[in-house]
Write an enzyme that holds these catalytic residues in place. Structure first.
Site, mmCIF file in Angstrom:
data_model
loop_
_atom_site.group_PDB
_atom_site.id
_atom_site.type_symbol
_atom_site.label_atom_id
_atom_site.label_comp_id
_atom_site.label_asym_id
_atom_site.label_seq_id
_atom_site.Cartn_x
_atom_site.Cartn_y
_atom_site.Cartn_z
ATOM 1 N N CYS A 288 -4.595 2.339 -3.777
ATOM 2 C CA CYS A 288 -3.366 2.843 -3.147
ATOM 3 C C CYS A 288 -2.213 1.863 -3.309
ATOM 4 O O CYS A 288 -1.378 1.714 -2.409
ATOM 5 C CB CYS A 288 -3.570 3.153 -1.662
ATOM 6 N N LYS B 272 -10.646 -1.018 10.245
ATOM 7 C CA LYS B 272 -10.803 -2.219 9.416
ATOM 8 C C LYS B 272 -11.183 -3.422 10.277
ATOM 9 O O LYS B 272 -11.372 -4.524 9.773
ATOM 10 C CB LYS B 272 -9.520 -2.484 8.636
ATOM 11 N N ASP C 233 2.972 -4.508 7.934
ATOM 12 C CA ASP C 233 1.723 -3.758 7.811
ATOM 13 C C ASP C 233 0.576 -4.757 7.961
ATOM 14 O O ASP C 233 0.334 -5.565 7.066
ATOM 15 C CB ASP C 233 1.704 -3.078 6.438
ATOM 16 N N HIS D 83 0.875 -1.177 0.000
ATOM 17 C CA HIS D 83 0.000 0.000 0.000
ATOM 18 C C HIS D 83 0.917 1.233 0.000
ATOM 19 O O HIS D 83 2.023 1.185 0.554
ATOM 20 C CB HIS D 83 -0.829 -0.047 1.279
ATOM 21 N N GLN E 8 -4.645 -5.269 6.768
ATOM 22 C CA GLN E 8 -5.628 -6.193 6.183
ATOM 23 C C GLN E 8 -5.612 -7.559 6.850
ATOM 24 O O GLN E 8 -6.502 -8.381 6.591
ATOM 25 C CB GLN E 8 -5.374 -6.365 4.680
HETATM 26 N N1 PMP Z 1 -1.926 -0.785 4.534
HETATM 27 C C1 PMP Z 1 -2.865 -1.522 3.962
HETATM 28 C C2 PMP Z 1 -2.528 -2.890 3.450
HETATM 29 C C3 PMP Z 1 -4.164 -1.009 3.855
HETATM 30 O O1 PMP Z 1 -5.112 -1.735 3.274
HETATM 31 C C4 PMP Z 1 -4.451 0.279 4.368
HETATM 32 C C5 PMP Z 1 -5.843 0.882 4.256
HETATM 33 N N2 PMP Z 1 -6.392 0.827 2.964
HETATM 34 C C6 PMP Z 1 -3.430 0.990 4.962
HETATM 35 C C7 PMP Z 1 -2.174 0.430 5.035
HETATM 36 C C8 PMP Z 1 -3.628 2.375 5.513
HETATM 37 O O2 PMP Z 1 -4.443 2.335 6.629
HETATM 38 P P1 PMP Z 1 -4.976 3.705 7.279
HETATM 39 O O3 PMP Z 1 -5.539 4.494 6.140
HETATM 40 O O4 PMP Z 1 -6.007 3.259 8.250
HETATM 41 O O5 PMP Z 1 -3.809 4.372 7.904
#
Ligand code: PMP
Length: 410
Positions: free
Chosen positions: A367, A228, A202, A125, A205
């Protein structure tokens, strides 16, 4: 055989009873972007503002004590959720993004030297790419990419071959938000540590779909977001091994994070985790984050995972029956998300038109532009599943998708 009572679970989510675009029942399949919030968690937010809204840690009055106890109770809940050894290893942040930025700005600035190397995977991401790019530009570091094969699986041989004596940090996702690939974190950790590198995972997910044990995984840092995992937006947590957090400098200054502040002498800092929590945090949301994790962990995570995989399988089979449809990411054991494209139909059009049927999916680059580009794509459609989704909703999604494809193809 169905051990989760999905109908009962659904009934706990008021928003799932919503109708959209006239009288269409909402079919919410954008859970990888954010999950919905059960009444029990909404009640916790409500109760906070009704009864004990107060600033934490400093107050001597009753409300401040109650708010502090609930806030610190959430820290203990997050510790348990990740099976961290010590509550001081849990830092509250605004979410995964801020947790990663914290490590980049604090650990990265203090411990990485010009010429050092960071490994990130092709499937990250943007929030696990850009903080490292900012740091690399500032510190003169280089970033190397772990490749991903056509199924969306990390190339572990290539990973091992990327290490040099200058490799100091690996930043990799546990589960891909764009493909659903579940990465072998234990193996990634083993190789990183064998080369003397630290590893940040990270977990944004992974947290809603599987049990996480930071001690068993052996990670140095682990980040995830409340929103999430059925909690509110704007909060999340960073796990960091205590000796690392103790050695790391603060990254933001302010109240709450100090021991003593002197204008004519040395300002000293609090111990972890408070050293990394400058200013008044999102108190109500942190308390509700804990409540969401306690709500979620009532359900055996293996059953949740099994149920979501059933939904994923049904949706995948259905999408594959559509002429010209291609599933992006077919890693064995993938979880959570179904990414696909359909020949001759723009992902954007599918997203907009299927919404008219009440079906919420996501379209775009998720993203993860480098990943999509590696597949020769700018966008996919993504359906992502949560504990409360049903096979009936999968059918509604597939019916709507077929109609949309017919509409666009004329
Ligand atoms: N890493 C991953 C794999 C994600 O799916 C997301 C959220 N789409 C994020 C990071 C970022 O999370 P946040 O916007 O809650 O900081």
């Amino acid at each position: 055989e169905l051990l989760l009572n999905v109908d009962v679970i659904r009934a706990e989510f008021p928003i799932l009873a919503r109708r959209v675009h006239g009288d269409r029942p909402l079919v919410y399949l954008d859970n990888a972007a954010t999950s919905q919030t059960p009444q029990a968690v909404i009640d916790v937010l409500d109760d906070y503002f009704h009864r004990y809204n107060a600033n934490i840690h400093r107050g001597l009055h009753c409300l401040a004590d109650e708010a502090t106890a609930a806030f610190e109770g959430s820290r203990e809940t997050v510790r348990g959720f990740l099976n961290a050894a010590d509550k001081r290893e849990i830092v509250f942040t605004r979410g995964t993004t801020e947790a990663i930025n914290l490590v980049a700005q604090s650990y990265g600035r203090a411990f990485l030297q010009p010429g050092d190397e960071i490994l990130v995977s092709m499937m990250e991401h943007h929030s696990n790419i850009v903080p490292w790019q900012l740091l690399a530009a500032e510190r003169g570091l280089s970033i190397k990419t772990i490749p991903v094969d056509t199924r969306g699986v990390l190339d572990l041989a290539a990973y091992a071959a990327l290490f040099t004596p200058r490799t100091k940090l690996v930043a990799v996702t546990h589960v891909s938000n764009a493909l659903g690939t579940v990465n072998p974190v234990d193996e990634l950790v083993r190789v990183a540590h064998a080369h003397g590198a630290r590893i940040l995972v990270d977990g944004a997910q992974a947290a809603p779909h599987q049990a996480i044990d930071v001690q068993a995984l052996g990670v140095d840092f682990y980040a995830f977001s409340s929103h999430k995992v059925y909690g509110p937006t704007g909060v999340g947590a960073l796990y960091g091994r205590l000796e690392l957090l103790e050695a790391m400098p603060p990254w933001q200054g302010g109240g709450e994070m100090i021991k003593l502040v002197r204008l004519d002498g040395e300002t000293t800092f609090a111990e972890p985790p408070h050293k990394f929590e400058a200013g008044t945090p999102a108190i109500a949301e942190v308390i509700a984050f804990g409540a969401a994790l306690r709500w979620f962990t009532r359900f055996p995570v293996d059953l949740v995972d099994e149920w979501e995989r059933r939904l994923l399988l049904a949706a995948t089979e259905g999408v594959k029956r559509i002429e010209g449809a291609r599933v992006i990411g077919e890693a064995p054991g993938k979880a959570g998300v179904l990414s696909f494209v359909i020949d001759g139909v723009h992902a954007q059009d599918i997203g907009l038109l299927i919404d008219q049927f009440g079906v919420a999916i996501r379209t775009g680059h998720h993203c993860a532009q480098p990943l999509l580009h590696s597949f020769g794509l700018d966008a996919t459609c993504r359906a992502s599943f949560a504990i409360y989704n049903t096979l009936g909703e999968v059918e509604t999604f597939l019916d709507a998708l077929e109609r949309v494809v017919k509409m666009v193809r004329g």
